[in-house]
Every structure is written in structure tokens, then in C-alpha cells.
Scaffold this motif. Structure first.
Motif, PDB file in Angstrom:
ATOM      1  N   ASN A  46      16.049  65.245  44.170  1.00  0.00           N
ATOM      2  CA  ASN A  46      16.098  65.039  45.542  1.00  0.00           C
ATOM      3  C   ASN A  46      15.482  65.790  46.653  1.00  0.00           C
ATOM      4  O   ASN A  46      14.646  65.273  47.236  1.00  0.00           O
ATOM      5  CB  ASN A  46      17.240  64.775  45.861  1.00  0.00           C
ATOM      6  N   ASP A  47      15.541  67.158  46.367  1.00  0.00           N
ATOM      7  CA  ASP A  47      14.817  68.171  47.141  1.00  0.00           C
ATOM      8  C   ASP A  47      13.357  68.069  46.950  1.00  0.00           C
ATOM      9  O   ASP A  47      12.625  68.109  47.998  1.00  0.00           O
ATOM     10  CB  ASP A  47      15.113  69.584  47.079  1.00  0.00           C
ATOM     11  N   GLY A  48      12.909  67.817  45.791  1.00  0.00           N
ATOM     12  CA  GLY A  48      11.678  67.646  45.518  1.00  0.00           C
ATOM     13  C   GLY A  48      10.986  66.608  45.992  1.00  0.00           C
ATOM     14  O   GLY A  48       9.809  66.743  46.770  1.00  0.00           O
ATOM     15  N   ILE A  49      11.581  65.379  46.169  1.00  0.00           N
ATOM     16  CA  ILE A  49      10.936  64.097  46.826  1.00  0.00           C
ATOM     17  C   ILE A  49      10.863  64.418  48.270  1.00  0.00           C
ATOM     18  O   ILE A  49       9.749  63.874  48.784  1.00  0.00           O
ATOM     19  CB  ILE A  49      12.014  62.856  46.482  1.00  0.00           C
ATOM     20  N   VAL A  50      11.884  64.830  48.829  1.00  0.00           N
ATOM     21  CA  VAL A  50      12.013  65.016  50.107  1.00  0.00           C
ATOM     22  C   VAL A  50      10.799  66.183  50.896  1.00  0.00           C
ATOM     23  O   VAL A  50       9.999  65.875  51.612  1.00  0.00           O
ATOM     24  CB  VAL A  50      13.338  65.371  50.893  1.00  0.00           C
ATOM     25  N   SER A  51      10.881  67.132  50.164  1.00  0.00           N
ATOM     26  CA  SER A  51       9.981  68.132  50.613  1.00  0.00           C
ATOM     27  C   SER A  51       8.602  67.977  50.385  1.00  0.00           C
ATOM     28  O   SER A  51       7.763  68.307  51.429  1.00  0.00           O
ATOM     29  CB  SER A  51      10.421  69.490  49.685  1.00  0.00           C
ATOM     30  N   VAL A  52       8.098  67.591  49.082  1.00  0.00           N
ATOM     31  CA  VAL A  52       6.651  67.042  48.984  1.00  0.00           C
ATOM     32  C   VAL A  52       6.377  65.952  49.996  1.00  0.00           C
ATOM     33  O   VAL A  52       5.227  65.960  50.395  1.00  0.00           O
ATOM     34  CB  VAL A  52       6.634  66.909  47.369  1.00  0.00           C
ATOM     35  N   ALA A  53       7.231  65.039  50.156  1.00  0.00           N
ATOM     36  CA  ALA A  53       6.988  63.715  50.763  1.00  0.00           C
ATOM     37  C   ALA A  53       6.786  64.087  52.301  1.00  0.00           C
ATOM     38  O   ALA A  53       5.606  63.820  53.012  1.00  0.00           O
ATOM     39  CB  ALA A  53       7.765  62.596  50.661  1.00  0.00           C
ATOM     40  N   GLY A  54       7.628  65.012  52.712  1.00  0.00           N
ATOM     41  CA  GLY A  54       7.406  65.478  53.871  1.00  0.00           C
ATOM     42  C   GLY A  54       6.134  66.187  54.438  1.00  0.00           C
ATOM     43  O   GLY A  54       5.285  65.852  55.351  1.00  0.00           O
ATOM     44  N   MET A  55       5.571  66.985  53.442  1.00  0.00           N
ATOM     45  CA  MET A  55       4.558  67.760  53.573  1.00  0.00           C
ATOM     46  C   MET A  55       3.167  66.860  53.548  1.00  0.00           C
ATOM     47  O   MET A  55       2.227  66.890  54.457  1.00  0.00           O
ATOM     48  CB  MET A  55       4.273  68.750  52.379  1.00  0.00           C
ATOM     49  N   VAL A  56       3.370  66.015  52.509  1.00  0.00           N
ATOM     50  CA  VAL A  56       2.151  64.846  52.360  1.00  0.00           C
ATOM     51  C   VAL A  56       1.995  64.013  53.491  1.00  0.00           C
ATOM     52  O   VAL A  56       0.833  63.756  53.908  1.00  0.00           O
ATOM     53  CB  VAL A  56       2.463  64.074  51.063  1.00  0.00           C
ATOM     54  N   ILE A  57       3.044  63.636  53.955  1.00  0.00           N
ATOM     55  CA  ILE A  57       3.074  62.669  55.018  1.00  0.00           C
ATOM     56  C   ILE A  57       2.704  63.231  56.297  1.00  0.00           C
ATOM     57  O   ILE A  57       1.761  62.780  57.099  1.00  0.00           O
ATOM     58  CB  ILE A  57       4.184  61.782  55.431  1.00  0.00           C
ATOM     59  N   ILE A 232      18.419  57.276  53.949  1.00  0.00           N
ATOM     60  CA  ILE A 232      18.304  57.658  55.592  1.00  0.00           C
ATOM     61  C   ILE A 232      17.882  59.178  56.017  1.00  0.00           C
ATOM     62  O   ILE A 232      16.956  59.324  56.671  1.00  0.00           O
ATOM     63  CB  ILE A 232      19.369  57.461  56.396  1.00  0.00           C
ATOM     64  N   GLY A 233      18.532  60.037  55.230  1.00  0.00           N
ATOM     65  CA  GLY A 233      18.038  61.598  55.395  1.00  0.00           C
ATOM     66  C   GLY A 233      16.639  61.539  55.198  1.00  0.00           C
ATOM     67  O   GLY A 233      16.034  62.402  55.779  1.00  0.00           O
ATOM     68  N   GLY A 234      16.359  61.038  54.009  1.00  0.00           N
ATOM     69  CA  GLY A 234      14.772  61.397  53.546  1.00  0.00           C
ATOM     70  C   GLY A 234      13.825  60.759  54.522  1.00  0.00           C
ATOM     71  O   GLY A 234      12.744  61.461  54.756  1.00  0.00           O
ATOM     72  N   LEU A 235      14.151  59.385  55.084  1.00  0.00           N
ATOM     73  CA  LEU A 235      13.165  58.814  55.898  1.00  0.00           C
ATOM     74  C   LEU A 235      13.088  59.673  57.374  1.00  0.00           C
ATOM     75  O   LEU A 235      12.194  59.603  58.055  1.00  0.00           O
ATOM     76  CB  LEU A 235      13.708  57.486  56.259  1.00  0.00           C
ATOM     77  N   LEU A 236      14.283  60.313  57.689  1.00  0.00           N
ATOM     78  CA  LEU A 236      14.219  61.057  58.972  1.00  0.00           C
ATOM     79  C   LEU A 236      13.445  62.147  58.695  1.00  0.00           C
ATOM     80  O   LEU A 236      12.680  62.519  59.859  1.00  0.00           O
ATOM     81  CB  LEU A 236      15.709  61.501  59.160  1.00  0.00           C
ATOM     82  N   ALA A 237      13.605  62.921  57.658  1.00  0.00           N
ATOM     83  CA  ALA A 237      12.612  63.948  57.304  1.00  0.00           C
ATOM     84  C   ALA A 237      11.256  63.635  57.354  1.00  0.00           C
ATOM     85  O   ALA A 237      10.353  64.263  57.999  1.00  0.00           O
ATOM     86  CB  ALA A 237      12.977  64.631  56.097  1.00  0.00           C
ATOM     87  N   MET A 238      10.836  62.511  56.846  1.00  0.00           N
ATOM     88  CA  MET A 238       9.494  61.980  56.722  1.00  0.00           C
ATOM     89  C   MET A 238       8.997  61.556  58.274  1.00  0.00           C
ATOM     90  O   MET A 238       7.768  62.015  58.537  1.00  0.00           O
ATOM     91  CB  MET A 238       9.276  60.741  55.397  1.00  0.00           C
ATOM     92  N   GLY A 239      10.141  61.003  58.953  1.00  0.00           N
ATOM     93  CA  GLY A 239       9.446  60.631  60.390  1.00  0.00           C
ATOM     94  C   GLY A 239       9.235  61.822  61.097  1.00  0.00           C
ATOM     95  O   GLY A 239       8.189  61.816  62.000  1.00  0.00           O
TER      96      GLY A 239
END
Length: 253
Positions: A46-57, A232-239
Motif C-alpha cells: 500500500n505504501d509503495g502504491i501511494v508513494s510512487v504514484a504520488g511522485m509519478v503523477i 480515498i486516502g490514495g486519491l487525496l495523496a495523488m490529488g
């Protein structure tokens, strides 16, 4: 006065010699270890998904250059996985050192102050609701069978046979974070520019839905609520990272 069934079950000596673990206990210990490792793996993914996605986006919002996205995503994946592994290693090492020290003190008390150790175990059993006389009988039988294990389970709330391995925890976190982080990174690299951010977000939603579902199953909680909360937490981080990337891109930084 006879010993109640619930107390008798805790102090019953198996056919094996003292210190050995019965097949049923061994099976429960292995099951508990697997559940804990799987739960840690889910959290790492879960941390890997959110962290890397946030950086990439964030980088994709600032610049459409594929090379920049690849470098940033790979750096985030590598640094995050290593950081997660090191953090888990240090954390579990500290826990292991603490538990080992507690067991050593208990072992010393059993050898040097057996009466005090017996009284401590008796009091611990009394605190669970067992009458004094039965608690004393139970403490004596448990001490005769395996005193260290009895103190570890009843007084310390731990199992001397299932102390976590720092290296295993570190490797599990490293692998889980890497697998989770690869999902948004590959989505960002393989999908053409116009659809890159949308594809990355979709990959994140799918990944977080899986980790949320697995986490809920492990915790025997409501799957729907846990999954929605995770997404929702992941989408907020990406936003947030997308907004920052867009501002930096417009500013030309």
C-alpha cells in the motif's frame, strides 16, 4: 478444589517433554506468524502504491517528458523500498532486543528467585479472574512444565518461539513496497501521454482496492469500508501531488 477447564487447558502438559511445543501450538504459532507477515506485506505494498504514484503523477503534471517520469518514478521506488526495509529492520530489531531482554530477566528470576517468580505468575493468573488457590496450583504446574514459556505468555504477553526476525521483516517490506510501487510506475511508462495520468490513477485504485480488501479480510473487518477508506486516502495523496506538480510546471521550475 478442582481446576476449571479453562485453567486446566492452559496448564495441561503435552505428551512431549517439557520445553517442547505441541503440534496444535506449533500450528497456531505458524498461522499467527504468516498472518503478521502477510499484514506487513499488504501495508508495504500500500505504501509503495501511494508513494510512487504520488511522485509519478506530480512529475507528470509538471512535465510530459517520459524520461523525467521514469527517473523520478524509479528513484521513488528505489528510495522508498530501501527506506521501508531499513525502517522495518530497525523497528523489529528494537522489538526483538526488548523481548529478548525481558526473557533474559525472567530466566534469571526463575533461576535465582524462584519463589518470587512463582508469586508473580500466581498474581498474573489472579488478575485474569482465577481464584488465589487455583492460581497457585496453576502457576506451580506451569512452572514445572516450562516456567519461562509460562511467564512469557501470561505475564509478558509474548511467545518466546515467535520473536520476529528483523531480516525477514526487512526483506518482506522491501519486496512488498517494490511490487506495489511497480504498479503505478509501469502504468505511467507504458500508457501514451494523453492517458498517462488517468491510467496511473486507475492502476492505483485497483491496487489500493486489493490491499484494502486483503487488509480487511486479515483483520476480519468490513471489507467495503476499509477498501473505500484506503482508496480515498490514495486519491487525496495523488490529488495533492498533482496540484503541486501543476503549479511547478506552470511556474517553469
Amino acid at each position: 478444589m478442582s481446576i476449571p477447564d479453562d485453567v486446566r487447558e492452559r496448564v495441561r502438559s503435552p505428551a512431549s517433554t517439557p520445553g517442547e511445543t505441541s503440534p496444535a501450538e506449533h500450528s497456531r504459532e505458524e498461522h499467527s506468524q504468516r498472518i503478521n507477515q502477510l499484514r506487513a506485506g499488504v501495508l508495504g505494498a500500500n505504501d509503495g502504491i501511494v508513494s510512487v504514484a504520488g511522485m509519478v503523477i506530480g512529475v507528470a503534471a509538471a512535465t510530459p517528458t517520459l524520461s523525467a517520469i521514469a527517473v523520478a518514478g524509479t528513484a521513488a521506488l528505489t528510495a522508498g523500498a530501501l527506506s521501508m526495509a531499513m525502517g522495518e529492520f530497525v523497528s523489529v530489531s528494537t522489538q526483538k532486543d526488548t523481548e529478548t531482554a525481558m526473557l533474559q530477566r525472567t530466566r534469571r528470576d526463575l533461576a535465582e528467585r524462584p519463589e518470587k517468580a512463582l508469586e508473580d505468575l500466581t498474581v498474573a493468573l489472579e488478575e485474569t479472574g482465577v481464584p488465589r488457590d487455583l492460581a497457585r496450583q496453576a502457576a506451580e504446574r506451569m512452572t514445572a512444565h516450562d516456567g519461562l514459556d509460562a511467564h512469557a505468555r501470561v505475564r509478558l504477553g509474548m511467545d518466546e518461539d515467535t520473536i520476529a526476525s528483523p531480516m525477514h521483516a526487512a526483506i518482506a517490506s522491501l519486496v512488498a513496497f517494490t511490487i506495489g510501487g511497480l504498479l503505478p510506475l509501469l502504468a505511467a511508462l507504458l500508457v501514451p501521454g494523453g492517458w498517462r495520468i488517468l491510467a496511473t490513477m486507475l492502476a492505483v485504485v485497483v491496487g489500493l482496492a486489493l490491499t484494502g480488501l486483503i487488509s480487511a479480510r486479515l483483520g476480519q473487518a468490513a471489507a467495503g469500508r476499509a477498501t473505500v477508506r484506503t482508496i480515498i486516502g490514495g486519491l487525496l495523496a495523488m490529488g495533492v501531488t498533482y496540484a503541486i506538480g501543476s503549479l511547478l510546471g506552470v511556474a517553469g521550475v
